[in-house]
Design an enzyme around this catalytic site. Structure first.
Site, PDB file in Angstrom:
ATOM      1  N   ILE A  10     -51.351 -24.957 -43.740  1.00 31.97           N
ATOM      2  CA  ILE A  10     -51.768 -24.241 -42.663  1.00 31.97           C
ATOM      3  C   ILE A  10     -50.966 -23.106 -42.011  1.00 31.97           C
ATOM      4  O   ILE A  10     -51.406 -22.063 -41.990  1.00 31.97           O
ATOM      5  CB  ILE A  10     -52.268 -25.253 -41.537  1.00 31.97           C
ATOM      6  N   ASP A  46     -33.996 -25.631 -38.835  1.00 32.68           N
ATOM      7  CA  ASP A  46     -34.553 -26.494 -38.111  1.00 32.68           C
ATOM      8  C   ASP A  46     -35.304 -26.245 -36.827  1.00 32.68           C
ATOM      9  O   ASP A  46     -34.468 -25.762 -35.963  1.00 32.68           O
ATOM     10  CB  ASP A  46     -33.544 -27.705 -37.772  1.00 32.68           C
ATOM     11  N   ASN A 104     -46.101 -24.406 -34.867  1.00 30.09           N
ATOM     12  CA  ASN A 104     -46.759 -25.090 -35.914  1.00 30.09           C
ATOM     13  C   ASN A 104     -45.833 -26.153 -36.492  1.00 30.09           C
ATOM     14  O   ASN A 104     -46.611 -27.090 -36.926  1.00 30.09           O
ATOM     15  CB  ASN A 104     -47.091 -24.112 -37.039  1.00 30.09           C
ATOM     16  N   TYR A 121     -47.660 -40.105 -33.347  1.00 27.53           N
ATOM     17  CA  TYR A 121     -48.073 -38.970 -34.065  1.00 27.53           C
ATOM     18  C   TYR A 121     -49.172 -38.253 -33.004  1.00 27.53           C
ATOM     19  O   TYR A 121     -49.134 -37.129 -32.332  1.00 27.53           O
ATOM     20  CB  TYR A 121     -48.533 -38.732 -35.241  1.00 27.53           C
ATOM     21  N   LYS A 168     -49.321 -35.079 -30.220  1.00 26.89           N
ATOM     22  CA  LYS A 168     -50.469 -34.247 -30.454  1.00 26.89           C
ATOM     23  C   LYS A 168     -50.968 -34.035 -28.949  1.00 26.89           C
ATOM     24  O   LYS A 168     -51.468 -32.823 -28.644  1.00 26.89           O
ATOM     25  CB  LYS A 168     -51.172 -34.226 -31.472  1.00 26.89           C
ATOM     26  N   THR A 198     -54.469 -29.336 -48.109  1.00 30.74           N
ATOM     27  CA  THR A 198     -53.266 -28.804 -48.163  1.00 30.74           C
ATOM     28  C   THR A 198     -52.409 -29.291 -49.360  1.00 30.74           C
ATOM     29  O   THR A 198     -52.773 -30.406 -50.123  1.00 30.74           O
ATOM     30  CB  THR A 198     -52.596 -28.658 -46.896  1.00 30.74           C
TER      31      THR A 198
END
Length: 257
Positions: A23, A67, A94, A160, A164, A195
C-alpha cells in the site's frame, strides 16, 4: 515511462513511511505520478532503493531508508525534505508492524514493539512534521494508516487492533491542536488488501473475496486513491476523519476463520 509533467500535486513534497512495497509503495507511486516529490522510507535499505528507482520512472522520489520509529531519523527525514525541496506539504505515516499472538500469552516485548512502531513512530513523525508546517505558515496534510482491525475484533490481533484504533483517536485529537494552523489530519483504514505480504497466503484472495460484500479484497490502488483524496486540495475541509476502504466488510464483519 515518461516523466509526469502535470497533476494535483505539482510543487508539493510528501514524506511516506513504510513504503517499500504494498500500500505504501502505491501511494508513493501515485503521488509522484501526479507531480509530488516523494521522500520514500522503508526500514529495508535495498527495498527502499528499489522502490525509489521504480517510482523515478514516473516522477521524483528520494529514497530514505531507516527506522521510522527512531526520533533522530524522524527529525532527519523532515529536515531532508526541506533541505532538498524547500518545502514540506504532505506526511503519510504508513509504517507499521503486525505481530500476531493469543492475548493470554502475548509477550511484553511484542506488545512494546507494536506500540513503538505503530503509535510512537506515527505520533512523533506527526509532531516533527507539524512543527515544520507551522513554521512554513501554509498549512498541510497529515495522514495516518489505520486498519479495519481498529473497528472490528480480529483473532490474535488485540495489540495491533488497539494500536490502529489509537491512531484514529490521535487524528481526532490533533484537530484541536493543528486546525488553527490550517493542517488537516485524517486516517485511512484499509481492509483486506492484496499485497506482497498477503500473497504468501495462497487462500487469502479467495477467502476475502467470499466474505467481502463487493466480492474481492482490495488492491493497493484502491487504498492509494483514498489516500490521495485525503491529502489533496479537495479534502482541505475534511479533518479528524477515518475513511474505511474495505469493500463493505466492516458493515457485515464475517470472520475469515
Amino acid at each position: 515511462m515518461d516523466k509526469i509533467t502535470k497533476g494535483r500535486f505539482i510543487g508539493k513534497t510528501a514524506i511516506i513511511t513504510g513504503a517499500g512495497q504494498g500500500i505504501g509503495f502505491e501511494i508513493a507511486h501515485q503521488l509522484a505520478a501526479e507531480g509530488a516529490t516523494v521522500l520514500l522510507n522503508d526500514i529495508d535499505e535495498a527495498l527502499t532503493a528499489h522502490a525509489a528507482t521504480r517510482i523515478n520512472a514516473v516522477g521524483r522520489c528520494l529514497p530514505c531508508p531507516g527506522d521510522s520509529g527512531d526520533l533522530a531519523f524522524i527529525e532527519g527525514i523532515v529536515d531532508r525534505a526541506v533541505t532538498e525541496t524547500g518545502t514540506l506539504d504532505i506526511v503519510i505515516a504508513n509504517a507499521g508492524i503486525t505481530l500476531f499472538g493469543d492475548f493470554l500469552s502475548y509477550a511484553p516485548e511484542s506488545f512494546h514493539k507494536v506500540m513503538a512502531v505503530n503509535l510512537g513512530g506515527t505520533f512523533f513523525l506527526a509532531q516533527a512534521a507539524a512543527k515544520q508546517l507551522i513554521r512554513q505558515g501554509r498549512g498541510g496534510s497529515l495522514l495516518f494508516t489505520s486498519s479495519v482491525t481498529g473497528h472490528q475484533a480480529h483473532k490474535d490481533l488485540a495489540a495491533y487492533g488497539m494500536s490502529k484504533a489509537a491512531l484514529e483517536m490521535l487524528a481526532k485529537n490533533l484537530v484541536v491542536e493543528l486546525s488553527p494552523y490550517g493542517i488537516n489530519v485524517n486516517t485511512v483504514a484499509p481492509g483486506a488488501t492484496l499485497t506482497e505480504r498477503t500473497a504468501a497466503d495462497a487462500a487469502y484472495a479467495a477467502t476475502w473475496a467470499s466474505i467481502t460484500p463487493m466480492g474481492r479484497a482490495a488492491r493497493p490502488d484502491d487504498i492509494a486513491a483514498a489516500a490521495l483524496f485525503l491529502v489533496g486540495d479537495s479534502a482541505r475541509h475534511i479533518t479528524g476523519q477515518t475513511l474505511i476502504v474495505d469493500g463493505g466488510w466492516t458493515t457485515v464483519s464475517p470472520s475469515p476463520y
